[in-house]
Design an enzyme around this catalytic site. Structure first.
Site, PDB file in Angstrom:
ATOM      1  N   CYS A  69      -0.510   0.160   7.592  1.00 38.12           N
ATOM      2  CA  CYS A  69      -0.815   0.629   6.328  1.00 38.12           C
ATOM      3  C   CYS A  69      -2.476   1.401   6.184  1.00 38.12           C
ATOM      4  O   CYS A  69      -2.645   2.039   5.442  1.00 38.12           O
ATOM      5  CB  CYS A  69      -0.974  -0.819   5.342  1.00 38.12           C
ATOM      6  SG  CYS A  69       0.709  -1.165   4.961  1.00 38.12           S
TER       7      CYS A  69
ATOM      8  N   ARG B 197      11.775 -24.499  -4.533  1.00 42.02           N
ATOM      9  CA  ARG B 197      12.631 -24.542  -3.550  1.00 42.02           C
ATOM     10  C   ARG B 197      12.769 -23.168  -3.297  1.00 42.02           C
ATOM     11  O   ARG B 197      12.922 -22.456  -2.112  1.00 42.02           O
ATOM     12  CB  ARG B 197      14.065 -25.006  -4.023  1.00 42.02           C
ATOM     13  CG  ARG B 197      14.012 -26.761  -3.842  1.00 42.02           C
ATOM     14  CD  ARG B 197      15.558 -26.960  -4.221  1.00 42.02           C
ATOM     15  NE  ARG B 197      15.783 -28.238  -4.465  1.00 42.02           N
ATOM     16  CZ  ARG B 197      16.943 -28.818  -4.971  1.00 42.02           C
ATOM     17  NH1 ARG B 197      18.034 -28.040  -5.139  1.00 42.02           N
ATOM     18  NH2 ARG B 197      17.093 -30.032  -4.722  1.00 42.02           N
TER      19      ARG B 197
ATOM     20  N   GLU C 119       0.742  -1.044  -0.123  1.00 39.35           N
ATOM     21  CA  GLU C 119      -0.067   0.035   0.013  1.00 39.35           C
ATOM     22  C   GLU C 119       0.632   1.225   0.037  1.00 39.35           C
ATOM     23  O   GLU C 119       0.415   2.342  -0.751  1.00 39.35           O
ATOM     24  CB  GLU C 119      -0.935  -0.179   1.056  1.00 39.35           C
ATOM     25  CG  GLU C 119      -1.873  -1.139   1.078  1.00 39.35           C
ATOM     26  CD  GLU C 119      -1.479  -2.128   2.166  1.00 39.35           C
ATOM     27  OE1 GLU C 119      -2.204  -3.011   2.800  1.00 39.35           O
ATOM     28  OE2 GLU C 119      -0.299  -2.504   1.939  1.00 39.35           O
TER      29      GLU C 119
ATOM     30  N   GLU D 119      12.203 -32.943   0.486  1.00 39.45           N
ATOM     31  CA  GLU D 119      12.908 -33.588  -0.742  1.00 39.45           C
ATOM     32  C   GLU D 119      13.402 -34.719   0.448  1.00 39.45           C
ATOM     33  O   GLU D 119      14.546 -34.651   0.701  1.00 39.45           O
ATOM     34  CB  GLU D 119      13.672 -32.827  -1.204  1.00 39.45           C
ATOM     35  CG  GLU D 119      12.865 -31.665  -1.844  1.00 39.45           C
ATOM     36  CD  GLU D 119      13.795 -31.213  -2.896  1.00 39.45           C
ATOM     37  OE1 GLU D 119      14.549 -31.618  -3.736  1.00 39.45           O
ATOM     38  OE2 GLU D 119      14.163 -29.751  -2.994  1.00 39.45           O
TER      39      GLU D 119
ATOM     40  N   ALA E 245      13.689 -45.046  -6.936  1.00 41.92           N
ATOM     41  CA  ALA E 245      14.908 -45.360  -6.832  1.00 41.92           C
ATOM     42  C   ALA E 245      15.058 -47.049  -7.067  1.00 41.92           C
ATOM     43  O   ALA E 245      14.188 -47.814  -6.629  1.00 41.92           O
ATOM     44  CB  ALA E 245      16.008 -45.221  -5.652  1.00 41.92           C
TER      45      ALA E 245
ATOM     46  N   TRP F  82      19.367 -39.996 -13.057  1.00 42.77           N
ATOM     47  CA  TRP F  82      18.250 -39.393 -12.950  1.00 42.77           C
ATOM     48  C   TRP F  82      16.880 -40.178 -13.415  1.00 42.77           C
ATOM     49  O   TRP F  82      16.814 -40.597 -14.526  1.00 42.77           O
ATOM     50  CB  TRP F  82      18.357 -37.879 -13.605  1.00 42.77           C
ATOM     51  CG  TRP F  82      19.482 -37.084 -12.947  1.00 42.77           C
ATOM     52  CD1 TRP F  82      20.760 -36.814 -13.655  1.00 42.77           C
ATOM     53  CD2 TRP F  82      19.501 -36.566 -11.526  1.00 42.77           C
ATOM     54  NE1 TRP F  82      21.447 -36.273 -13.007  1.00 42.77           N
ATOM     55  CE2 TRP F  82      20.769 -35.871 -11.572  1.00 42.77           C
ATOM     56  CE3 TRP F  82      18.385 -36.560 -10.578  1.00 42.77           C
ATOM     57  CZ2 TRP F  82      20.952 -35.004 -10.575  1.00 42.77           C
ATOM     58  CZ3 TRP F  82      18.960 -35.592  -9.429  1.00 42.77           C
ATOM     59  CH2 TRP F  82      20.212 -35.035  -9.497  1.00 42.77           C
TER      60      TRP F  82
ATOM     61  N   ASP G 119      23.218 -39.382  -0.658  1.00 46.12           N
ATOM     62  CA  ASP G 119      23.269 -38.382  -1.907  1.00 46.12           C
ATOM     63  C   ASP G 119      24.228 -37.076  -1.935  1.00 46.12           C
ATOM     64  O   ASP G 119      24.776 -36.583  -2.676  1.00 46.12           O
ATOM     65  CB  ASP G 119      22.050 -37.843  -2.677  1.00 46.12           C
ATOM     66  CG  ASP G 119      20.849 -38.991  -2.913  1.00 46.12           C
ATOM     67  OD1 ASP G 119      21.701 -40.076  -3.497  1.00 46.12           O
ATOM     68  OD2 ASP G 119      19.644 -38.940  -3.121  1.00 46.12           O
TER      69      ASP G 119
ATOM     70  N   ARG H 272      19.021 -23.215  -7.410  1.00 43.19           N
ATOM     71  CA  ARG H 272      20.243 -23.021  -8.674  1.00 43.19           C
ATOM     72  C   ARG H 272      19.439 -22.481  -9.888  1.00 43.19           C
ATOM     73  O   ARG H 272      18.405 -23.182 -10.209  1.00 43.19           O
ATOM     74  CB  ARG H 272      21.076 -24.288  -8.860  1.00 43.19           C
ATOM     75  CG  ARG H 272      21.672 -24.603  -7.826  1.00 43.19           C
ATOM     76  CD  ARG H 272      22.462 -25.891  -7.970  1.00 43.19           C
ATOM     77  NE  ARG H 272      21.912 -27.173  -8.215  1.00 43.19           N
ATOM     78  CZ  ARG H 272      21.506 -27.952  -7.292  1.00 43.19           C
ATOM     79  NH1 ARG H 272      21.470 -27.720  -5.913  1.00 43.19           N
ATOM     80  NH2 ARG H 272      20.800 -28.838  -7.577  1.00 43.19           N
TER      81      ARG H 272
ATOM     82  N   CYS I 271      -2.668  -3.896   7.204  1.00 38.25           N
ATOM     83  CA  CYS I 271      -2.188  -3.872   8.618  1.00 38.25           C
ATOM     84  C   CYS I 271      -2.725  -2.918   9.539  1.00 38.25           C
ATOM     85  O   CYS I 271      -2.877  -1.695   8.748  1.00 38.25           O
ATOM     86  CB  CYS I 271      -0.736  -4.274   8.929  1.00 38.25           C
ATOM     87  SG  CYS I 271       0.253  -2.926   8.146  1.00 38.25           S
TER      88      CYS I 271
END
Length: 353
Positions: A78, A178, A46, A284, A156, A164, A194, A201, A69
């Site tokens: 605000c 993520r 705002e 994960e 797996a 993969w 792992d 990334r 708020c």
């Protein structure tokens, strides 16, 4: 309001622990100012919109995606800013679940003679801040479990090989989940198998999520790559002072939260992370932790990546749920989104509770 929601989405990776909020000021059908909350501690949506509008804010209608708020935090209220600017009408998408606000912002505006309407595009606004709502109303983050698997539900091979199963496009898509998450949770089995980084990334973001590891017996090696980033939180059930000291020397923060069975109390983990301001959590992990969270009814949403392949009966499953003996023990899902990402399918489904 649709434009205000688009603006709010610009804070998808940056506003936590605050909600993502957008605001548009309009007069006679035209926008005269707009803004969004960019980072915690900085001006709210705002305020940015009012600054952009200047004197044109007087008599305007403010479209804001979350109730303004009404309290002093790191920035002034605000609601007061809208009143002082002379706004004539405020349209709110959804009421703020924060007990410090919770209708008080709307009440303050109405007491000042400003017309207020609430509920326009409420569902969309709620979904945008689903983690903030979960933390404020339940004291828990919104928990998403990301699982990459074959079409027959295998994550797996029996020997642990999994790189993969899904393609590059799916793995890049995970980066966005993520980036919007406050914390990424994994189990010690995944760390030992792992040695993942679990960082964002390929996406521009000013912050990395916190990393949390469930490690009942403190098997975490101090050399783990997770500990070389922003200090990870390790949740354990053991009081081994020597192991705790070694991990804290490596930069970790160790929390001892045992349950009555000598395992880590998963619900206590979530409460602790919520207390640290975590709105959205991405899990994960392997089948053991996924199963434990699902059985404890602590998962809110699944993000499943299905690869067009079959790995067979001996490969590892997505979650260790044990044997169900009655159909009413099943976990029911509601599909939210199904789309192709590269060569894989991505299914987003909410757990029906």
């Amino acid at each position: 309001m649709a434009q205000a929601l688009r603006l709010a989405e610009r804070g998808l990776y940056t506003t936590s622990p605050n909600p993502r909020v957008g605001c548009v000021l309009a007069r006679e059908g035209s926008a005269v100012g707009e803004g969004w909350h960019e980072r915690a501690g900085e001006p709210h949506a705002e305020v940015h919109a009012l600054r952009a509008a200047g004197e044109a804010a007087r008599g305007a209608t403010a479209y804001v995606t979350l109730e303004p708020c009404s309290h002093h935090g790191r920035t002034p209220p605000c609601a007061d800013a809208l009143i002082q600017a002379g706004v004539a009408r405020v349209v709110v998408a959804v009421q703020d679940p924060n007990p410090k606000v919770a209708g008080q912002g709307i009440a303050k505006l109405r007491a000042a003679g400003i017309e207020v309407e609430c509920g326009l595009m409420e569902t969309v606004a709620h979904e945008l801040n689903i983690g903030f709502f979960a933390r404020m109303t339940h004291g828990l983050p919104w928990v998403r479990s990301k699982i990459a698997m074959s079409l027959d539900g295998r994550t797996a091979l029996n020997n642990g090989e999994s790189k993969w199963i899904t393609g590059e496009a799916a793995r890049q898509d995970v980066q966005r989940w993520r980036a919007r998450s406050c914390v990424v949770l994994t189990g010690i089995g995944t760390v030992l198998a792992d040695d993942p980084q679990l960082n964002v990334r390929g996406i521009e973001t000013p912050r990395q999520p916190l990393h949390a590891v469930v490690d009942s017996r403190l098997q975490m090696p101090p050399s783990a790559r997770l500990l070389q980033q922003r200090g990870a939180v390790i949740y354990t059930a053991t009081q081994d002072a020597q192991k705790i000291a070694a991990l804290e020397q490596a930069g970790a923060h160790v929390m001892v939260l045992p349950d009555t069975n000598g395992q880590v109390d998963a619900a206590a983990v979530l409460r602790d992370l919520a207390a640290q301001g975590c709105n959205e959590m991405l899990v994960e992990a392997g089948s053991k932790l996924n199963g434990a969270l699902l059985k404890a009814c602590l998962v809110d949403e699944l993000v499943l990546y299905l690869a067009p392949q079959l790995l067979g009966d001996m490969a590892r499953g997505m979650a260790q749920l044990g044997e169900l003996t009655r159909l009413n023990q099943r976990i029911d899902l509601d599909w939210q989104d199904i789309r192709q990402v590269g060569k894989d399918l991505r299914i987003v489904a909410k757990i029906r509770k």
